[in-house]
Design an enzyme around this catalytic site. Structure first.
Site, PDB file in Angstrom:
ATOM      1  N   TYR A 251      -7.705   2.782   5.782  1.00 35.34           N
ATOM      2  CA  TYR A 251      -6.510   2.292   5.468  1.00 35.34           C
ATOM      3  C   TYR A 251      -6.086   0.916   6.011  1.00 35.34           C
ATOM      4  CZ  TYR A 251      -1.387   2.129   5.842  1.00 35.34           C
ATOM      5  OH  TYR A 251      -0.134   1.784   5.573  1.00 35.34           O
TER       6      TYR A 251
ATOM      7  N   VAL B  97       0.694  -1.264   0.002  1.00 37.42           N
ATOM      8  CA  VAL B  97       0.084  -0.008   0.077  1.00 37.42           C
ATOM      9  C   VAL B  97       0.983   1.320   0.001  1.00 37.42           C
ATOM     10  CG1 VAL B  97      -1.599   1.342   1.507  1.00 37.42           C
ATOM     11  CG2 VAL B  97      -1.948  -1.100   1.014  1.00 37.42           C
ATOM     12  N   GLU B  98       1.974   1.353   0.717  1.00 38.24           N
ATOM     13  CA  GLU B  98       2.809   2.415   1.028  1.00 38.24           C
ATOM     14  C   GLU B  98       3.768   2.720  -0.280  1.00 38.24           C
ATOM     15  OE1 GLU B  98       2.827   4.725   3.375  1.00 38.24           O
ATOM     16  OE2 GLU B  98       1.556   3.595   4.623  1.00 38.24           O
ATOM     17  N   SER B  99       4.434   1.630  -0.952  1.00 39.77           N
ATOM     18  CA  SER B  99       5.240   1.782  -2.210  1.00 39.77           C
ATOM     19  C   SER B  99       5.078   1.124  -3.195  1.00 39.77           C
ATOM     20  CB  SER B  99       6.544   1.765  -1.649  1.00 39.77           C
ATOM     21  OG  SER B  99       6.956   0.574  -1.196  1.00 39.77           O
TER      22      SER B  99
END
Ligand SMILES: [Ca+2]
Length: 321
Positions: free
Chosen positions: A294, A99-101
């Site tokens: 999230y 999800v982050e990168s």
């Protein structure tokens, strides 16, 4: 800025003759300012912020699941070691990184020094926050003997697979490959170990899944004082209040828990709310980003990765509509 550098040097024991030239090469980053400036209508929530189906579609999809299983396989030995040491599910760690990168494909191409200097000195809306992050960043670079200007990240200064801000890097960064350095951007083992450590420190419970599907109502949600980011109640108390499991719920009565609501709207305009019991492990993910959407997307992506990749994949669960 000179006063800041002198103070930082004195307070944290960073030599001035390292700090001054390191910081002097910083350039103004117009995009850091632009992207962190609230838009005039920013208080109107976008559809994706009110509709979990849209939010989820962006993050939990076949493309990301495929990349995720590749990432798990490429780093199998690291995940074996980190999971054994911390008890944190490799699927949850991989899902956060996804999800982050997008598993390292999107770690940011901004110079972190430029971003943090701009947001600290040229853009003053949250300058106190960014000054603290800049201080931690420079201290980290000094301790790791990295040139500040060489570190890349997001427009706001988040770095690496897990997009850690410098304060998180300082607090939770881990040397995952044992070479004595924490290379959050260039070394996957360090990135993976750092995300696992973040979840462990924030209460990940070994062997515990983050979410269990239940049925509930807005009345139950309200009556149980739900809506926060902490496990303020127990699984037993939620069941007593009328929450009903929709899948096997292997939680002890006194297991710390919270009730999670995920409102959705279908294209047909049908509306509804999915409810889950969130465990301590879910609360740990919430510390990464204080949003049910999230943390639920991370949890559901973790479930999908486990199903696709896991040797002991769980049976298909009715998670999706
Ligand atoms: Ca390392």
């Amino acid at each position: 800025m000179q006063a800041f550098i002198k103070k930082l040097s004195a307070e944290r024991g960073i030599p001035l003759d390292w700090l001054e030239p390191g910081v002097a090469v910083a350039r103004y980053s117009p995009l850091s300012e632009k992207y962190t400036t609230p838009r005039p209508n920013a208080n109107k929530k976008t559809t994706a912020e009110k509709n979990f189906l849209l939010y989820e579609r962006n993050l939990v999809n076949s493309e990301r699941i495929r990349r995720g299983t590749d990432f798990l396989e490429d780093n199998r030995a690291v995940f074996d070691r980190v999971e054994a040491e911390t008890g944190v599910s490799r699927y949850a760690v991989a899902a956060i990184i996804g999800v982050e990168s997008i598993f390292g494909r999107n770690m940011g191409r901004f110079r972190v020094l430029d971003a943090l200097m701009t947001l600290s000195f040229d853009y003053t809306r949250r300058s106190k926050y960014y000054l603290a992050e800049l201080s931690d960043f420079l201290e980290f670079c000094w301790l790791q003997q990295i040139e500040p200007v060489a570190v890349s990240g997001s427009f706001a200064g988040a770095m690496g697979l897990g997009q850690f801000m410098p304060s998180s890097l300082k607090a939770y960064g881990k040397d995952g490959d044992g070479d004595g350095h924490i290379d959050i951007v260039g070394n996957e083992a360090d990135g993976i170990a750092s995300v696992a450590n973040f979840l462990l420190v924030h209460g990940w419970a070994r062997g515990e899944r983050p979410l269990y599907r239940v049925s509930a109502t807005p009345e139950i949600f309200k009556a149980t004082g739900s809506g926060g980011i902490k496990t303020h109640t127990t699984a037993g108390a939620l069941l007593k209040a009328g929450v009903k499991p929709l899948e096997a719920l292997p939680l002890a009565e006194n297991e710390p828990a919270l009730l999670v609501d995920l409102p959705w709207i279908k294209a047909s305009n049908e509306k509804g709310v999915d409810y889950y019991i969130g465990t301590s492990s879910f609360a740990a993910i919430l510390r990464y980003n204080r949003s049910y959407f999230y943390a639920a997307a991370v949890s559901l992506l973790a479930d999908e990765l486990e199903r696709e990749y896991g040797k002991n994949a769980p049976e298909a669960k009715p998670l999706k509509k």
